[in-house]
Design an enzyme around this catalytic site. Structure first.
Site, PDB file in Angstrom:
ATOM      1  N   ASP A 111     -27.294  10.148  -8.693  1.00  0.00           N
ATOM      2  CA  ASP A 111     -27.817   9.117  -7.789  1.00  0.00           C
ATOM      3  C   ASP A 111     -29.044   8.424  -8.377  1.00  0.00           C
ATOM      4  OD1 ASP A 111     -25.946   9.335  -5.813  1.00  0.00           O
ATOM      5  OD2 ASP A 111     -27.209  10.443  -4.407  1.00  0.00           O
TER       6      ASP A 111
ATOM      7  N   SER B 107     -17.250  -3.137  -8.557  1.00  0.00           N
ATOM      8  CA  SER B 107     -18.260  -2.340  -7.860  1.00  0.00           C
ATOM      9  C   SER B 107     -19.586  -2.437  -8.584  1.00  0.00           C
ATOM     10  CB  SER B 107     -17.780  -0.892  -7.862  1.00  0.00           C
ATOM     11  OG  SER B 107     -18.820  -0.019  -7.479  1.00  0.00           O
ATOM     12  N   ALA B 108     -20.659  -2.265  -7.836  1.00  0.00           N
ATOM     13  CA  ALA B 108     -21.993  -2.189  -8.434  1.00  0.00           C
ATOM     14  C   ALA B 108     -22.098  -0.998  -9.373  1.00  0.00           C
ATOM     15  CB  ALA B 108     -23.038  -2.060  -7.341  1.00  0.00           C
TER      16      ALA B 108
ATOM     17  N   LYS C 122     -13.469   0.976 -13.395  1.00  0.00           N
ATOM     18  CA  LYS C 122     -13.859  -0.387 -12.992  1.00  0.00           C
ATOM     19  C   LYS C 122     -14.328  -1.188 -14.219  1.00  0.00           C
ATOM     20  CE  LYS C 122     -13.005  -0.066  -8.583  1.00  0.00           C
ATOM     21  NZ  LYS C 122     -11.795  -0.700  -8.047  1.00  0.00           N
TER      22      LYS C 122
ATOM     23  N   TYR D  57     -14.526   7.286 -12.365  1.00  0.00           N
ATOM     24  CA  TYR D  57     -14.251   6.189 -11.426  1.00  0.00           C
ATOM     25  C   TYR D  57     -14.910   4.895 -11.914  1.00  0.00           C
ATOM     26  CZ  TYR D  57     -14.941   2.998  -7.545  1.00  0.00           C
ATOM     27  OH  TYR D  57     -15.003   1.856  -6.787  1.00  0.00           O
TER      28      TYR D  57
ATOM     29  N   ASP E 266       0.863  -1.191   0.000  1.00  0.00           N
ATOM     30  CA  ASP E 266       0.000   0.000   0.000  1.00  0.00           C
ATOM     31  C   ASP E 266       0.893   1.233   0.000  1.00  0.00           C
ATOM     32  OD1 ASP E 266      -1.913   2.093   0.919  1.00  0.00           O
ATOM     33  OD2 ASP E 266      -3.235   0.379   1.312  1.00  0.00           O
TER      34      ASP E 266
ATOM     35  N   TYR F  54     -18.898  -5.117  -5.370  1.00  0.00           N
ATOM     36  CA  TYR F  54     -19.424  -4.768  -4.046  1.00  0.00           C
ATOM     37  C   TYR F  54     -20.565  -3.789  -4.196  1.00  0.00           C
ATOM     38  CZ  TYR F  54     -14.352  -5.532  -3.101  1.00  0.00           C
ATOM     39  OH  TYR F  54     -13.062  -5.967  -3.074  1.00  0.00           O
ATOM     40  N   PHE F  55     -21.546  -3.914  -3.298  1.00  0.00           N
ATOM     41  CA  PHE F  55     -22.597  -2.903  -3.218  1.00  0.00           C
ATOM     42  C   PHE F  55     -22.125  -1.826  -2.228  1.00  0.00           C
ATOM     43  CE2 PHE F  55     -25.870  -3.889  -6.286  1.00  0.00           C
ATOM     44  CZ  PHE F  55     -25.234  -4.951  -6.896  1.00  0.00           C
TER      45      PHE F  55
ATOM     46  N   ASN G  57     -17.447  11.114   1.621  1.00  0.00           N
ATOM     47  CA  ASN G  57     -18.338  11.118   0.460  1.00  0.00           C
ATOM     48  C   ASN G  57     -19.528  10.217   0.676  1.00  0.00           C
ATOM     49  OD1 ASN G  57     -16.594  12.622  -1.445  1.00  0.00           O
ATOM     50  ND2 ASN G  57     -15.228  10.914  -1.023  1.00  0.00           N
ATOM     51  N   ASN G  58     -19.345   9.210   1.539  1.00  0.00           N
ATOM     52  CA  ASN G  58     -20.358   8.167   1.679  1.00  0.00           C
ATOM     53  C   ASN G  58     -21.218   8.378   2.921  1.00  0.00           C
ATOM     54  OD1 ASN G  58     -17.734   6.409   0.415  1.00  0.00           O
ATOM     55  ND2 ASN G  58     -19.690   6.358  -0.661  1.00  0.00           N
TER      56      ASN G  58
HETATM   57  P1  NAD Z   1      -9.541   2.645   0.570  1.00  0.00           P
HETATM   58  O1  NAD Z   1      -9.217   3.958  -0.040  1.00  0.00           O
HETATM   59  O2  NAD Z   1      -9.757   2.588   2.052  1.00  0.00           O
HETATM   60  O3  NAD Z   1      -8.402   1.582   0.222  1.00  0.00           O
HETATM   61  C1  NAD Z   1      -7.664   1.618  -0.977  1.00  0.00           C
HETATM   62  C2  NAD Z   1      -6.195   1.511  -0.597  1.00  0.00           C
HETATM   63  O4  NAD Z   1      -5.406   1.506  -1.792  1.00  0.00           O
HETATM   64  C3  NAD Z   1      -5.714   2.666   0.271  1.00  0.00           C
HETATM   65  O5  NAD Z   1      -5.093   2.166   1.428  1.00  0.00           O
HETATM   66  C4  NAD Z   1      -4.727   3.403  -0.634  1.00  0.00           C
HETATM   67  O6  NAD Z   1      -3.672   3.992   0.109  1.00  0.00           O
HETATM   68  C5  NAD Z   1      -4.256   2.294  -1.556  1.00  0.00           C
HETATM   69  N1  NAD Z   1      -3.776   2.751  -2.875  1.00  0.00           N
HETATM   70  C6  NAD Z   1      -4.423   3.551  -3.771  1.00  0.00           C
HETATM   71  N2  NAD Z   1      -3.662   3.732  -4.859  1.00  0.00           N
HETATM   72  C7  NAD Z   1      -2.515   3.023  -4.668  1.00  0.00           C
HETATM   73  C8  NAD Z   1      -1.352   2.821  -5.451  1.00  0.00           C
HETATM   74  N3  NAD Z   1      -1.188   3.384  -6.644  1.00  0.00           N
HETATM   75  N4  NAD Z   1      -0.387   2.031  -4.935  1.00  0.00           N
HETATM   76  C9  NAD Z   1      -0.515   1.460  -3.717  1.00  0.00           C
HETATM   77  N5  NAD Z   1      -1.585   1.627  -2.926  1.00  0.00           N
HETATM   78  C10 NAD Z   1      -2.580   2.397  -3.403  1.00  0.00           C
HETATM   79  O7  NAD Z   1     -10.814   2.064  -0.202  1.00  0.00           O
HETATM   80  P2  NAD Z   1     -11.715   0.794   0.107  1.00  0.00           P
HETATM   81  O8  NAD Z   1     -13.066   1.271   0.444  1.00  0.00           O
HETATM   82  O9  NAD Z   1     -11.026  -0.155   1.009  1.00  0.00           O
HETATM   83  O10 NAD Z   1     -11.814   0.183  -1.362  1.00  0.00           O
HETATM   84  C11 NAD Z   1     -10.976  -0.860  -1.796  1.00  0.00           C
HETATM   85  C12 NAD Z   1     -11.318  -1.198  -3.236  1.00  0.00           C
HETATM   86  O11 NAD Z   1     -12.697  -1.539  -3.319  1.00  0.00           O
HETATM   87  C13 NAD Z   1     -11.120  -0.038  -4.223  1.00  0.00           C
HETATM   88  O12 NAD Z   1     -10.613  -0.574  -5.417  1.00  0.00           O
HETATM   89  C14 NAD Z   1     -12.518   0.496  -4.418  1.00  0.00           C
HETATM   90  O13 NAD Z   1     -12.666   1.104  -5.677  1.00  0.00           O
HETATM   91  C15 NAD Z   1     -13.338  -0.778  -4.326  1.00  0.00           C
HETATM   92  N6  NAD Z   1     -14.723  -0.521  -3.925  1.00  0.00           N
HETATM   93  C16 NAD Z   1     -14.979   0.178  -2.789  1.00  0.00           C
HETATM   94  C17 NAD Z   1     -16.299   0.445  -2.426  1.00  0.00           C
HETATM   95  C18 NAD Z   1     -16.619   1.275  -1.212  1.00  0.00           C
HETATM   96  O14 NAD Z   1     -17.700   1.860  -1.169  1.00  0.00           O
HETATM   97  N7  NAD Z   1     -15.760   1.342  -0.196  1.00  0.00           N
HETATM   98  C19 NAD Z   1     -17.350  -0.050  -3.216  1.00  0.00           C
HETATM   99  C20 NAD Z   1     -17.042  -0.777  -4.367  1.00  0.00           C
HETATM  100  C21 NAD Z   1     -15.721  -1.002  -4.709  1.00  0.00           C
HETATM  101  C1  WQD Z   2     -25.702   6.223  -0.229  1.00  0.00           C
HETATM  102  C2  WQD Z   2     -27.024   6.959  -0.170  1.00  0.00           C
HETATM  103  C3  WQD Z   2     -26.974   9.134  -1.206  1.00  0.00           C
HETATM  104  C4  WQD Z   2     -24.141  10.929   1.595  1.00  0.00           C
HETATM  105  C5  WQD Z   2     -21.025   4.922  -3.774  1.00  0.00           C
HETATM  106  C6  WQD Z   2     -20.420   4.793  -5.139  1.00  0.00           C
HETATM  107  C7  WQD Z   2     -20.423   3.352  -5.558  1.00  0.00           C
HETATM  108  C8  WQD Z   2     -19.744   2.482  -4.500  1.00  0.00           C
HETATM  109  C9  WQD Z   2     -20.350   2.692  -3.153  1.00  0.00           C
HETATM  110  C10 WQD Z   2     -17.406   2.369  -5.018  1.00  0.00           C
HETATM  111  C11 WQD Z   2     -27.371   7.688  -1.476  1.00  0.00           C
HETATM  112  C12 WQD Z   2     -27.213   9.250   0.283  1.00  0.00           C
HETATM  113  C13 WQD Z   2     -24.984  10.048   0.941  1.00  0.00           C
HETATM  114  C14 WQD Z   2     -24.706  12.041   2.298  1.00  0.00           C
HETATM  115  C15 WQD Z   2     -26.902  11.280   1.645  1.00  0.00           C
HETATM  116  N1  WQD Z   2     -18.365   2.818  -4.338  1.00  0.00           N
HETATM  117  N2  WQD Z   2     -26.332  10.218   0.960  1.00  0.00           N
HETATM  118  N3  WQD Z   2     -26.081  12.164   2.286  1.00  0.00           N
HETATM  119  O1  WQD Z   2     -23.618   6.662  -3.933  1.00  0.00           O
HETATM  120  O2  WQD Z   2     -24.762   4.494  -3.262  1.00  0.00           O
HETATM  121  O3  WQD Z   2     -22.380   4.490  -3.835  1.00  0.00           O
HETATM  122  O4  WQD Z   2     -20.327   4.097  -2.846  1.00  0.00           O
HETATM  123  O5  WQD Z   2     -17.400   1.620  -5.950  1.00  0.00           O
HETATM  124  O6  WQD Z   2     -19.756   3.284  -6.764  1.00  0.00           O
HETATM  125  O7  WQD Z   2     -21.177   5.568  -6.048  1.00  0.00           O
HETATM  126  O8  WQD Z   2     -23.069   5.517  -1.726  1.00  0.00           O
HETATM  127  O9  WQD Z   2     -22.730   6.216   0.580  1.00  0.00           O
HETATM  128  O10 WQD Z   2     -22.402   7.926  -1.258  1.00  0.00           O
HETATM  129  O11 WQD Z   2     -24.703   7.116  -0.735  1.00  0.00           O
HETATM  130  O12 WQD Z   2     -28.127  11.451   1.657  1.00  0.00           O
HETATM  131  O13 WQD Z   2     -24.003  12.878   2.867  1.00  0.00           O
HETATM  132  O14 WQD Z   2     -26.917   7.989   0.829  1.00  0.00           O
HETATM  133  O15 WQD Z   2     -27.732  10.066  -1.911  1.00  0.00           O
HETATM  134  O16 WQD Z   2     -28.759   7.609  -1.637  1.00  0.00           O
HETATM  135  P1  WQD Z   2     -23.567   5.362  -3.271  1.00  0.00           P
HETATM  136  P2  WQD Z   2     -23.132   6.739  -0.746  1.00  0.00           P
END
Ligand code: NAD
Ligand code: WQD
Length: 338
Positions: A295, A124-125, A152, A148, A31, A175-176, A196-197
């Site tokens: 959204d 990702s979904a 994927k 983004y 990482d 993942y959802f 953001n989430n």
């Molecule tokens: P995160 O940001 O906590 O973890 C990603 C890690 O990758 C971080 O520790 C970051 O430092 C490391 N990283 C990024 N670029 C790098 C590089 N070039 N070299 C080495 N390390 C690097 O995110 P997360 O939520 O754990 O997500 C993990 C994976 O799952 C990601 O690929 C993300 O797109 C995917 N994903 C996440 C979600 C979500 O909502 N959390 C949903 C769907 C998919």
């Molecule tokens: C969830 C719900 C918002 C923040 C994102 C990515 C998706 C995946 C998962 C990576 C939505 C609402 C949110 C806030 C709110 N990631 N919301 N106020 O958008 O479903 O998915 O993360 O692959 O690709 O798009 O997740 O957690 O941002 O939002 O009302 O401050 O919460 O509108 O309905 P999302 P989220």
């Protein structure tokens, strides 16, 4: 299996490291810490009771990535490393394409050179794009509405093409909405800056780091007007990776396969707020504001393929997701130490 876990210091990666060790595998973390703290590593050692080998570098550095896999003994790679903020990806698209595709290129070349075949990929979904179909089955067409999401879609395609040559065997895990934390409260989600989430935003309001939540839209065609998402406990998600790794080992004839990792149920924003208030005993004040661009009203998985083929299904409830998030957030109000 000795497993390289890229992005293993991040949110989902760190939880998966713990479960890999519990399942008898040997996780090795790589990482750059662009979005994580090195201080997670001693906690992983504490939770697993073992030393965790870890390497701090940018995986786009093809020489370093190759040198690491060249040390030998790796049986698989789980590739979490990447940038993941949807909104930011439209502001700095090149950074997203370069980072997310660049890490995958360097890994695939290093795996090929050193004869490491199995790869589990964090998809990702979001690859289902703007669709009204719910629940979402894996057969839906893939596309996106933001850079983004396109990274994927593109990485999935690259991995499918490479798998078709026999050079790699690939699990694409879609993942959802991952939420929750390890039940110990020692590791959890620690977003840098404004979250953001939804879930980390709610938990930072509950702990007093932020004043109010903004609820994006209450005029969706859903029971309470707020949008539905398929929240999945990160511990269930981590278990899905261990199951996918086992599947690849048991099915060497399968070059590539996609699986949704979700619960199959939609929860609204206001239901999540209420569940978090109940689980934490704290108020989460909110304002209803306009919809967030891009959204959808409802996003939830058809998780039946993962259940049938991986023998995996999500078992943890929304209440557990909230309780475990709160345990982590209240014990670590500012996240990991710098
Ligand atoms: P995160 O940001 O906590 O973890 C990603 C890690 O990758 C971080 O520790 C970051 O430092 C490391 N990283 C990024 N670029 C790098 C590089 N070039 N070299 C080495 N390390 C690097 O995110 P997360 O939520 O754990 O997500 C993990 C994976 O799952 C990601 O690929 C993300 O797109 C995917 N994903 C996440 C979600 C979500 O909502 N959390 C949903 C769907 C998919
Ligand atoms: C969830 C719900 C918002 C923040 C994102 C990515 C998706 C995946 C998962 C990576 C939505 C609402 C949110 C806030 C709110 N990631 N919301 N106020 O958008 O479903 O998915 O993360 O692959 O690709 O798009 O997740 O957690 O941002 O939002 O009302 O401050 O919460 O509108 O309905 P999302 P989220």
């Amino acid at each position: 299996m000795r497993v390289l876990v890229t992005g293993g210091a991040g949110y989902i990666g760190s939880h998966t490291v713990v479960q890999l060790a519990a399942a008898g595998h040997e996780p090795v973390v790589a990482d750059s810490h662009v979005n994580s703290r090195a201080s997670v590593l001693p906690r992983l050692e504490e939770l697993t009771g073992t030393r965790i080998e870890s390497h701090s570098f940018d995986l786009r550095d093809a020489d370093k990535t190759s040198a690491l896999l060249g040390e030998g003994g790796f049986d698989a790679v789980i590739h979490f490393a990447g940038l993941k903020a949807v909104g930011e990806s439209s502001q700095i698209p090149l950074e997203y394409y370069d980072n997310n595709l660049g890490t995958t290129f360097a890994l695939l070349r290093a795996m090929d050179r050193h004869g490491v075949c199995r790869l589990v990929f964090s998809s990702s979904a979001t690859v289902y794009g703007e669709t009204d179909t719910v629940p979402m089955p894996e057969e839906l067409e893939t596309r996106s509405t933001n850079p983004y999401g396109w990274t994927k879609v593109m990485q999935e395609q690259i991995l499918r093409d490479v798998a078709a040559t026999g050079a790699a065997q690939v699990a694409l895990l879609r993942y959802f909405n991952p939420v929750g934390a390890h039940p110990s409260g020692r590791i959890g989600e620690d977003p840098q800056g404004v979250p953001n989430n939804l879930m980390p935003f709610i938990s930072q309001v509950a702990v007093g780091r932020r004043e109010r939540l903004q609820v994006f839209g209450d005029d969706y065609p859903t029971p309470d007007g707020t949008a539905l998402r398929d929240y999945i406990h990160v511990e269930d998600l981590a278990a899905g990776h261990v199951a996918a790794l086992q599947y690849l080992q048991d099915h060497p004839d399968v070059p590539v396969r996609e699986w949704n990792l979700g619960t199959g149920h939609g929860t609204s924003v206001l239901e999540m707020v209420a569940a978090f208030e109940a689980g934490s005993g704290r108020a989460v004040p909110y304002d209803i504001v306009g919809r967030r661009a891009g959204d959808l009203a409802a996003v939830y998985a058809d998780p039946s393929r993962a259940e049938a083929e991986l023998g995996w299904r999500a078992t943890r409830t929304i209440e557990q997701m909230c309780a475990d998030t709160w345990r982590w957030q209240s014990a670590n109000p500012q996240g990991y130490p710098a």
